[in-house]
Design an enzyme around this catalytic site. Structure first.
Site, PDB file in Angstrom:
ATOM      1  N   ASP A   8      11.061  12.126  -9.260  1.00  0.00           N
ATOM      2  CA  ASP A   8      11.860  11.721 -10.404  1.00  0.00           C
ATOM      3  C   ASP A   8      11.370  12.416 -11.441  1.00  0.00           C
ATOM      4  O   ASP A   8      10.264  13.287 -11.499  1.00  0.00           O
ATOM      5  CB  ASP A   8      12.378  10.358 -10.267  1.00  0.00           C
ATOM      6  CG  ASP A   8      11.176   9.448 -11.060  1.00  0.00           C
ATOM      7  OD1 ASP A   8       9.933  10.085 -11.309  1.00  0.00           O
ATOM      8  OD2 ASP A   8      11.360   8.236 -11.420  1.00  0.00           O
ATOM      9  N   HIS A   9      12.055  12.161 -12.724  1.00  0.00           N
ATOM     10  CA  HIS A   9      11.738  12.647 -13.935  1.00  0.00           C
ATOM     11  C   HIS A   9      10.629  12.297 -14.479  1.00  0.00           C
ATOM     12  O   HIS A   9       9.779  13.001 -15.211  1.00  0.00           O
ATOM     13  CB  HIS A   9      12.887  12.115 -15.061  1.00  0.00           C
ATOM     14  CG  HIS A   9      12.978  10.542 -14.993  1.00  0.00           C
ATOM     15  ND1 HIS A   9      13.604   9.977 -14.132  1.00  0.00           N
ATOM     16  CD2 HIS A   9      12.374   9.803 -16.077  1.00  0.00           C
ATOM     17  CE1 HIS A   9      13.666   8.716 -14.491  1.00  0.00           C
ATOM     18  NE2 HIS A   9      12.651   8.410 -15.522  1.00  0.00           N
ATOM     19  N   CYS A  65       6.897   9.311  -8.217  1.00  0.00           N
ATOM     20  CA  CYS A  65       7.583   8.888  -9.292  1.00  0.00           C
ATOM     21  C   CYS A  65       6.777   8.000 -10.415  1.00  0.00           C
ATOM     22  O   CYS A  65       5.632   8.553 -10.457  1.00  0.00           O
ATOM     23  CB  CYS A  65       8.955   7.766  -8.920  1.00  0.00           C
ATOM     24  SG  CYS A  65       8.286   6.175  -8.056  1.00  0.00           S
ATOM     25  N   GLY A  66       6.979   7.222 -11.075  1.00  0.00           N
ATOM     26  CA  GLY A  66       6.351   6.805 -12.149  1.00  0.00           C
ATOM     27  C   GLY A  66       5.010   6.172 -11.316  1.00  0.00           C
ATOM     28  O   GLY A  66       3.961   6.188 -11.940  1.00  0.00           O
ATOM     29  N   THR A  67       5.299   5.079 -10.658  1.00  0.00           N
ATOM     30  CA  THR A  67       4.438   4.312  -9.891  1.00  0.00           C
ATOM     31  C   THR A  67       4.335   4.715  -8.513  1.00  0.00           C
ATOM     32  O   THR A  67       3.171   4.380  -7.971  1.00  0.00           O
ATOM     33  CB  THR A  67       4.963   2.698  -9.996  1.00  0.00           C
ATOM     34  OG1 THR A  67       6.068   2.679  -9.031  1.00  0.00           O
ATOM     35  CG2 THR A  67       4.917   2.118 -11.162  1.00  0.00           C
ATOM     36  N   GLY A  70       8.874   2.720  -6.359  1.00  0.00           N
ATOM     37  CA  GLY A  70      10.487   2.854  -6.088  1.00  0.00           C
ATOM     38  C   GLY A  70      10.687   3.995  -5.105  1.00  0.00           C
ATOM     39  O   GLY A  70      11.396   3.714  -4.034  1.00  0.00           O
ATOM     40  N   HIS A  98      -4.395   4.836  10.969  1.00  0.00           N
ATOM     41  CA  HIS A  98      -4.056   3.451  11.499  1.00  0.00           C
ATOM     42  C   HIS A  98      -2.268   3.461  11.771  1.00  0.00           C
ATOM     43  O   HIS A  98      -1.650   2.956  12.466  1.00  0.00           O
ATOM     44  CB  HIS A  98      -4.308   2.626  10.642  1.00  0.00           C
ATOM     45  CG  HIS A  98      -6.039   2.295  10.906  1.00  0.00           C
ATOM     46  ND1 HIS A  98      -6.574   1.182  10.624  1.00  0.00           N
ATOM     47  CD2 HIS A  98      -6.953   3.174  11.566  1.00  0.00           C
ATOM     48  CE1 HIS A  98      -7.975   1.284  10.683  1.00  0.00           C
ATOM     49  NE2 HIS A  98      -8.116   2.488  11.242  1.00  0.00           N
ATOM     50  N   ASN A  99      -1.904   3.748  10.492  1.00  0.00           N
ATOM     51  CA  ASN A  99      -0.220   3.691  10.434  1.00  0.00           C
ATOM     52  C   ASN A  99       0.402   4.648  10.997  1.00  0.00           C
ATOM     53  O   ASN A  99       1.783   4.714  10.860  1.00  0.00           O
ATOM     54  CB  ASN A  99       0.015   3.134   9.032  1.00  0.00           C
ATOM     55  CG  ASN A  99      -0.931   2.008   8.417  1.00  0.00           C
ATOM     56  OD1 ASN A  99      -1.466   2.272   7.683  1.00  0.00           O
ATOM     57  ND2 ASN A  99      -0.944   0.893   9.014  1.00  0.00           N
ATOM     58  N   ARG A 109       2.162   7.887 -13.327  1.00  0.00           N
ATOM     59  CA  ARG A 109       1.860   7.211 -14.461  1.00  0.00           C
ATOM     60  C   ARG A 109       0.522   6.388 -14.039  1.00  0.00           C
ATOM     61  O   ARG A 109       0.057   5.657 -14.893  1.00  0.00           O
ATOM     62  CB  ARG A 109       2.680   6.154 -15.017  1.00  0.00           C
ATOM     63  CG  ARG A 109       4.055   7.081 -15.384  1.00  0.00           C
ATOM     64  CD  ARG A 109       5.267   6.153 -15.773  1.00  0.00           C
ATOM     65  NE  ARG A 109       6.358   6.980 -16.273  1.00  0.00           N
ATOM     66  CZ  ARG A 109       7.633   6.441 -16.494  1.00  0.00           C
ATOM     67  NH1 ARG A 109       7.994   5.397 -15.860  1.00  0.00           N
ATOM     68  NH2 ARG A 109       8.614   7.340 -16.896  1.00  0.00           N
ATOM     69  N   HIS A 134      -3.146   0.409  17.389  1.00  0.00           N
ATOM     70  CA  HIS A 134      -2.517   1.306  16.150  1.00  0.00           C
ATOM     71  C   HIS A 134      -1.025   1.513  16.749  1.00  0.00           C
ATOM     72  O   HIS A 134       0.188   1.177  16.013  1.00  0.00           O
ATOM     73  CB  HIS A 134      -3.158   2.205  15.883  1.00  0.00           C
ATOM     74  CG  HIS A 134      -4.511   2.224  15.378  1.00  0.00           C
ATOM     75  ND1 HIS A 134      -4.614   1.050  14.386  1.00  0.00           N
ATOM     76  CD2 HIS A 134      -5.575   2.629  15.426  1.00  0.00           C
ATOM     77  CE1 HIS A 134      -6.072   1.054  14.025  1.00  0.00           C
ATOM     78  NE2 HIS A 134      -6.506   2.027  14.617  1.00  0.00           N
ATOM     79  N   ARG A 137       1.398  -1.662  17.261  1.00  0.00           N
ATOM     80  CA  ARG A 137       1.891  -2.178  15.908  1.00  0.00           C
ATOM     81  C   ARG A 137       3.055  -1.152  15.273  1.00  0.00           C
ATOM     82  O   ARG A 137       3.848  -1.713  14.661  1.00  0.00           O
ATOM     83  CB  ARG A 137       0.390  -2.099  14.865  1.00  0.00           C
ATOM     84  CG  ARG A 137      -0.476  -3.266  15.423  1.00  0.00           C
ATOM     85  CD  ARG A 137      -1.656  -3.307  14.785  1.00  0.00           C
ATOM     86  NE  ARG A 137      -2.765  -4.195  15.639  1.00  0.00           N
ATOM     87  CZ  ARG A 137      -3.992  -4.284  15.207  1.00  0.00           C
ATOM     88  NH1 ARG A 137      -4.268  -3.162  14.509  1.00  0.00           N
ATOM     89  NH2 ARG A 137      -4.670  -5.251  16.033  1.00  0.00           N
TER      90      ARG A 137
END
Ligand code: RB5
Length: 148
Positions: A8-9, A65-67, A70, A98-99, A109, A134, A137
């Site tokens: 995103d921005h 994105c910022g974090t 989202g 694992h995943n 950010r 694995h 799950r």
């Protein structure tokens, strides 16, 4: 590998840096994120990139994105997507081993560009350990998608 990158921005500059970095590692990178600093909506970009991964148009996806949260939440709504948010390299390695994560997200950010490059390189180089507990799950996660 063929990799989609979306953002995103909040992450335009870091996106360009990470795209160039992955290309320098020999990957083909498709940019479907915004290239504008104007405010936009990360769910649109997370969804679009996730659909490309889920439909096997690309091997893996990178979301910023910022974090990182989202855009990862949006991506994880798509069936077959396993996207983890990482702020360090140990998690970046383990979400592949694992995943069997097929997308990674991080925050422009939150992490600096050098750490972001290490996170991406670690994610791309790690391999799913396969089979056994694995896979069991992961199958359980897929079953939840079919129940919901
Ligand atoms: C945009 O300001 C910001 O909310 C977004 O980039 C992200 O951090 C959301 O999770």
């Amino acid at each position: 590998m063929k990799i989609v990158i979306a953002n995103d921005h909040a992450a335009v500059e870091l996106k360009h840096e990470i795209k160039a970095y992955m290309e320098s590692l020999g990957h083909e990178v498709i940019n479907i994120g915004t290239d504008s600093n104007e405010s936009c909506h990360y769910p649109e970009f997370g969804k679009k990139a996730a659909l490309m991964v889920a439909n096997h148009q690309v091997d893996l996806g990178v979301l910023i994105c910022g974090t990182g949260v989202g855009i990862s939440l949006a991506a994880n709504k798509i069936k077959g997507i396993r996207c983890g948010v990482c702020s360090e390299t140990t998690t970046a390695r383990l979400i592949r081993q694992h995943n069997n994560a097929n997308m990674i997200a991080f925050g422009a950010r939150i992490v600096g560009s050098e750490l972001a490059k290490d996170i991406v390189k670690t994610f791309l180089e790690a391999e799913f350990e396969g089979g056994g507990r694995h896979q069991q799950r992961i199958d359980m996660i897929s079953a939840i998608e079919n129940e919901a």
